[in-house]
Motif scaffolding. Structure first.
Motif: not given
Length: 247
Positions: A66-74
């Motif tokens: 849903x958020x993408x890898x970068x945002x999910x990581x953040x």
């Protein structure tokens, strides 16, 4: 308050990896990125994880669609650092982006419905306005779309947008039809389409020779947005469970 998953069962990196179809190196990388809480170490320096780490990994993997890898990581890094408000802000931004994508899709559909064999836009004469009012320049248009001006120039080289040049300044001027083409190109790119796949669709819009080639793409966009919406819900449920387990 949830049960304390930090205590009790101890897991090796390989246990975490096998349980989620990952490599042990991926698990270590996720820990180093802050996606997982820091692991304890044995006297010999080996990492040991707990069920809470497994929950964190499951949460991250649920957030990515849903958020993408970068945002999910953040998001995970913020939660693990105790900055829940920052995590919630990032989640809000993803929901806002999804809403904006839905609005853009509706705008594209509305524009397409207005096109017909008798309303096809005609190429503007050199130095003439592209359309009645509504003109803009490359910087403001790029800002509205959330992209770089260099991206618009790339789309221009590919023939996807055709701004005119101001006779006095030489600046690119985007009329209503140009903005429409840029918005349509942007939405198709977000949907995963390549520039060479987009070009025929833009040509169809310009020629207004029929919307049939676009119907499948529009249906696909709706499906992608619906899938993202459900993925955001699934990720939120996992994150709530993780927050509860962290106490």
């Amino acid at each position: 308050m949830g049960r304390n998953l930090q205590s009790g069962e101890r897991l090796r990196p390989v246990d975490l990896a096998r349980g989620h179809g990952l490599s042990t190196q991926a698990v270590r990388n996720y820990e180093e990125a802050g996606i997982l809480p820091a692991a304890d170490r044995t006297p010999h320096g080996y990492r040991t994880y707990t069920p809470l780490h497994a929950r964190a990994l499951r949460t991250f993997l649920a957030l990515v669609p849903g958020h993408g890898h970068r945002t999910a990581t953040s998001i995970m890094r913020a939660v693990n650092e105790g900055a829940a408000d920052e995590a919630f802000r990032l989640i809000d931004e993803s929901h806002a982006q999804l809403l904006e994508d839905r609005r853009t899709l509706r705008a594209v559909e509305g524009a397409l419905k207005d096109l017909g064999p008798t309303t096809a836009p005609h190429p503007a004469a050199p130095g003439a306005p592209s359309g009645p009012g509504g003109t803009t320049f490359i910087g403001p248009l790029a800002g509205r779309l959330g992209i770089r001006p260099a991206t618009l120039r790339k789309w221009e080289r590919a023939g996807l947008v055709r701004p005119r040049r101001d006779a006095r300044t030489g600046y690119r001027v985007y009329g209503e039809a140009d903005v429409r083409d840029a918005r349509l190109t942007h939405q198709l790119r977000r949907g995963g389409y390549l520039l060479e796949q987009i070009a025929p669709l833009i040509d169809q819009v310009r020629a207004a020779g029929g919307l049939e080639p676009l119907e499948a793409a529009l249906h696909d966009w709706h499906g992608r947005l619906a899938a993202r919406g459900r993925a955001l819900l699934s990720g939120a449920a996992e994150l709530e469970a993780y927050l509860r387990d962290r106490g």
